[in-house]
Scaffold this motif. Sequence first.
Motif, PDB file in Angstrom:
ATOM      1  N   LYS A  69       0.885  -1.157   0.000  1.00  0.00           N
ATOM      2  CA  LYS A  69       0.000   0.000   0.000  1.00  0.00           C
ATOM      3  C   LYS A  69       0.927   1.212   0.000  1.00  0.00           C
ATOM      4  CE  LYS A  69      -4.022   1.723   2.446  1.00  0.00           C
ATOM      5  NZ  LYS A  69      -4.893   1.516   3.618  1.00  0.00           N
ATOM      6  N   PHE A  77      -3.803   6.629  -1.605  1.00  0.00           N
ATOM      7  CA  PHE A  77      -3.155   5.327  -1.504  1.00  0.00           C
ATOM      8  C   PHE A  77      -3.457   4.496  -2.737  1.00  0.00           C
ATOM      9  CE2 PHE A  77      -3.607   6.605   2.911  1.00  0.00           C
ATOM     10  CZ  PHE A  77      -2.354   6.308   3.415  1.00  0.00           C
ATOM     11  N   MET A  79      -2.533   0.384  -4.446  1.00  0.00           N
ATOM     12  CA  MET A  79      -1.981  -0.947  -4.193  1.00  0.00           C
ATOM     13  C   MET A  79      -1.040  -1.308  -5.325  1.00  0.00           C
ATOM     14  SD  MET A  79      -3.161  -1.846  -1.309  1.00  0.00           S
ATOM     15  CE  MET A  79      -2.746  -3.557  -1.180  1.00  0.00           C
TER      16      MET A  79
END
Length: 112
Positions: A69, A77, A79
């Motif tokens: 993350k 944020f 991934m």
Amino acid sequence: MEKPTHLLTKKPIFILGIPALILILLAVLFQFTVVTGIEKGTLEGKVYSISQRPLGGGNQNVRKVDLAKVKILDGTFIMVRCESYCQLDQEIKVTVYKPLFSSELRYVYERT
């Protein structure tokens, strides 16, 4: 009546060229839709947390994939798949890819 070698002597481009062209086009299409996509740019950020996800279907945990993350500079944020070489609080550059037939962006950390 013509000989059976008519196609081989007068039109070899159709026999050899068109299948080769189709295979090349399929390989390019596969690359840009499944594997990566078209490169849209890069982002910089800091690894916020690391988690693992099994790769494989059902209960078959063939191997585990590290997902990081990452907090990018604007505070959001994302991934990122990072294959066990991301560390916490590490500054990384993430390449952004967009597949041809999807609106979902892919974020890839390519270790240099």
